[in-house]
Design a protein around this motif. Sequence first.
Motif, PDB file in Angstrom:
ATOM      1  N   ILE A  83       0.804  -1.076   0.390  1.00  0.00           N
ATOM      2  CA  ILE A  83      -0.297   0.031  -0.114  1.00  0.00           C
ATOM      3  C   ILE A  83       0.632   0.923   0.279  1.00  0.00           C
ATOM      4  O   ILE A  83       1.921   1.204   0.505  1.00  0.00           O
ATOM      5  CB  ILE A  83      -1.119   0.200   1.189  1.00  0.00           C
ATOM      6  N   THR A 167      -7.419   6.379   0.651  1.00  0.00           N
ATOM      7  CA  THR A 167      -7.828   6.314   0.107  1.00  0.00           C
ATOM      8  C   THR A 167      -7.785   4.818  -0.641  1.00  0.00           C
ATOM      9  O   THR A 167      -8.240   4.207  -0.804  1.00  0.00           O
ATOM     10  CB  THR A 167      -7.335   7.404  -1.046  1.00  0.00           C
ATOM     11  N   GLU A 168      -6.984   4.570  -0.134  1.00  0.00           N
ATOM     12  CA  GLU A 168      -6.375   2.965  -0.792  1.00  0.00           C
ATOM     13  C   GLU A 168      -7.216   1.442  -0.761  1.00  0.00           C
ATOM     14  O   GLU A 168      -7.796   0.681  -1.108  1.00  0.00           O
ATOM     15  CB  GLU A 168      -5.151   2.939  -0.814  1.00  0.00           C
TER      16      GLU A 168
END
Length: 201
Positions: A83, A167-168
């Motif tokens: 990530i 966001t991820e």
Amino acid sequence: MKPQLKTGVPDYKIPSLEPLLLKELTATAGGNLKLKITNAIIHGSSDFSLTKLKASLETLTFTVDVDLPHLSISGNYDINGRIILLHIRGNGPMQGNFTNCKAVVKLQMKEFKKEDGESYLKVAELKTKILVVQDGALRLQNLFDGDPVLGDAVNSAINSNFNGFVTEIKPAVENAISKAFIDIANGILQQFPYKMLFPES
């Protein structure tokens, strides 16, 4: 019902929101990341504000805009994957703070009859969309089997790019939260006949 949600009403299967206890949240972001949070203790969820409500009794659809000024979470995590261009691996205690969160919750309900002959509602579908997390901080302990250098570096990278991190993982967290709250909502709804919830309809 908001004051009742803060303390909970066990007789009606209404859980306490202060703190809110979730046994497990499992999130996956494609094939890149697997995240599981267990025994999560969440403070601040009772301070929610409903800023907008759209309801249709004809289609039994409800859309709610929710503001949460501050959430804190502690629990145990297990994470493995990539990530924000980082490989993250570890498990152990975690703590997090999230401020000025905004979300939209969409519910599709359906009507059914129970053995008592009364009509009740149940949630057929619940979708949560996180619109905004203005700021926050996260601390994952025992990353990379407790390696202090790697652990501090990854925690620093997450917090310096907190919006990117959120966001991820957001789609996966939205899905996990939606699944958890369907069970809570249905536990509450099955205590009250339709005519008690909507006496004028």
